[in-house]
Write a protein that holds these residues in place. Structure first.
Motif, PDB file in Angstrom:
ATOM      1  N   GLU A   1       7.961   1.833   2.726  1.00 11.39           N
ATOM      2  CA  GLU A   1       9.143   2.417   3.360  1.00 11.39           C
ATOM      3  C   GLU A   1       9.508   3.768   2.753  1.00 11.39           C
ATOM      4  O   GLU A   1      10.218   4.558   3.377  1.00 11.39           O
ATOM      5  CB  GLU A   1      10.324   1.453   3.269  1.00 11.39           C
ATOM      6  CG  GLU A   1      10.235   0.279   4.228  1.00 11.39           C
ATOM      7  CD  GLU A   1      10.219   0.717   5.688  1.00 11.39           C
ATOM      8  OE1 GLU A   1      11.072   1.538   6.067  1.00 11.39           O
ATOM      9  OE2 GLU A   1       9.338   0.234   6.444  1.00 11.39           O
ATOM     10  N   ALA A   2       9.009   4.049   1.544  1.00 12.12           N
ATOM     11  CA  ALA A   2       9.235   5.362   0.933  1.00 12.12           C
ATOM     12  C   ALA A   2       8.148   6.360   1.305  1.00 12.12           C
ATOM     13  O   ALA A   2       8.214   7.525   0.902  1.00 12.12           O
ATOM     14  CB  ALA A   2       9.297   5.221  -0.585  1.00 12.12           C
ATOM     15  N   GLY A   3       7.143   5.908   2.083  1.00 13.27           N
ATOM     16  CA  GLY A   3       6.092   6.812   2.532  1.00 13.27           C
ATOM     17  C   GLY A   3       4.744   6.582   1.897  1.00 13.27           C
ATOM     18  O   GLY A   3       3.771   7.270   2.220  1.00 13.27           O
ATOM     19  N   GLY A   4       4.640   5.619   0.974  1.00 13.92           N
ATOM     20  CA  GLY A   4       3.386   5.320   0.316  1.00 13.92           C
ATOM     21  C   GLY A   4       2.563   4.293   1.071  1.00 13.92           C
ATOM     22  O   GLY A   4       2.860   3.945   2.215  1.00 13.92           O
ATOM     23  N   VAL A   5       1.525   3.803   0.413  1.00  4.12           N
ATOM     24  CA  VAL A   5       0.589   2.845   1.012  1.00  4.12           C
ATOM     25  C   VAL A   5       0.408   1.668   0.063  1.00  4.12           C
ATOM     26  O   VAL A   5       0.261   1.851  -1.152  1.00  4.12           O
ATOM     27  CB  VAL A   5      -0.785   3.495   1.269  1.00  4.12           C
ATOM     28  CG1 VAL A   5      -1.771   2.476   1.837  1.00  4.12           C
ATOM     29  CG2 VAL A   5      -0.649   4.686   2.202  1.00  4.12           C
ATOM     30  N   SER A   6       0.412   0.463   0.619  1.00  5.19           N
ATOM     31  CA  SER A   6       0.059  -0.746  -0.122  1.00  5.19           C
ATOM     32  C   SER A   6      -0.908  -1.521   0.759  1.00  5.19           C
ATOM     33  O   SER A   6      -0.517  -2.080   1.779  1.00  5.19           O
ATOM     34  CB  SER A   6       1.300  -1.593  -0.444  1.00  5.19           C
ATOM     35  OG  SER A   6       0.930  -2.770  -1.135  1.00  5.19           O
ATOM     36  N   ALA A   7      -2.186  -1.533   0.374  1.00  2.43           N
ATOM     37  CA  ALA A   7      -3.207  -2.107   1.248  1.00  2.43           C
ATOM     38  C   ALA A   7      -4.300  -2.791   0.445  1.00  2.43           C
ATOM     39  O   ALA A   7      -4.571  -2.442  -0.709  1.00  2.43           O
ATOM     40  CB  ALA A   7      -3.823  -1.018   2.132  1.00  2.43           C
TER      41      ALA A   7
END
Length: 266
Positions: free
Chosen positions: A223-229
């Motif tokens: 939600e802050a613009g990063g990636v978690s994948a």
């Protein structure tokens, strides 16, 4: 959103903070080989579970309850909605008297994290995120800037405890050669994910991904613009313990791709 934040802070003030650097003999137990729990973890989870159910009466998947009955985690897949609770994230830090610990919760609907809360009592800091509505810290909107410079200038964390020895050696060698600085982390996901959002880290590689540890921070990051994948690029979704391993969290999509390439040679 505000009421859940209040529940976590209240439970922490009632039974966790009074025991910080004041645990009595017998208040630290081993729940599994190499895994410890305190009376503060257990009492806080009971309080938080009861109050969350009063707010929204759906199953609560708590770390300590699942330790006693692993089948409770199946609610993440079988129920339309479920709460996730980590009553003391960073228990080893808490036991050692280090302030790097947090109290966390998430709301999962149809297998996807839709809201999350991270309370850091040492600094009275509350991180929240809501799917599609953004990430926040004590009421201020968070936006993670793009990772600056090439990978050789990035700062990351490699969580290698649960890696097989050969893979650990390979990743550590690749990281040492390809990045500016690699840290072992702070032994608490509820501290490390906010560190990434706040700019102290550019990426984190986790291997074991227990849902109560990673659902709150993953939503905060995305939600802050990063990636978690996952390592194949699939967005993170909370799974019962024993599910898929490997999770790369990064400041932005390009950072995620380049960090994976450096670490795994892909």
């Amino acid at each position: 959103m505000d009421r859940v934040a209040e529940i976590l802070a209240e439970a922490c003030a009632e039974v966790v903070e009074p025991r910080f650097r004041a645990l009595a003999a017998g208040e630290v137990m081993e729940k599994a080989p190499g895994e410890v729990v305190t009376i503060a973890d257990r009492e806080a989870e009971v309080i938080i579970e009861r109050r969350l159910r009063e707010l929204l009466p759906v199953p609560v998947v708590g770390e300590e309850a699942v330790s006693a009955d692993p089948s409770l985690a199946l609610a993440l897949h079988t129920e339309p909605a479920a709460w996730l609770v980590d009553p003391v994230d960073g228990t080893s830090n808490f036991i050692a008297g280090r302030p790097d610990y947090a109290v966390m919760a998430s709301l999962v609907r149809s297998g996807q994290t839709v809201a999350s809360w991270i309370w850091q009592p040492a600094t009275a800091t509350c991180y929240t995120a809501e799917l599609g509505s953004g990430a926040w810290c004590n009421g201020e909107r968070l936006t993670r800037p793009l990772a600056a410079g090439p990978p050789t200038e990035w700062r990351g964390s490699l969580k290698s405890r649960f890696l097989e020895p050969e893979l650990r050696r390979t990743l550590e060698a690749n990281a040492a050669a390809g990045f500016g600085e690699i840290t072992p982390g702070r032994n608490a996901a509820g501290i490390e994910y906010p560190d990434l959002v706040d700019g102290a880290l550019d990426f984190i590689l986790y291997w074991r991904t227990l849902p109560w540890d990673h659902a709150p921070g993953s939503l905060l990051v995305t939600e802050a613009g990063g990636v978690s994948a996952r390592l194949d690029g699939k967005p993170y979704r909370p799974e019962a313990p024993g599910g898929e391993e490997g999770l790369l969290v990064a400041a932005d999509p390009d950072c995620w791709e380049r960090a994976r390439a450096v670490l795994f040679g892909r």
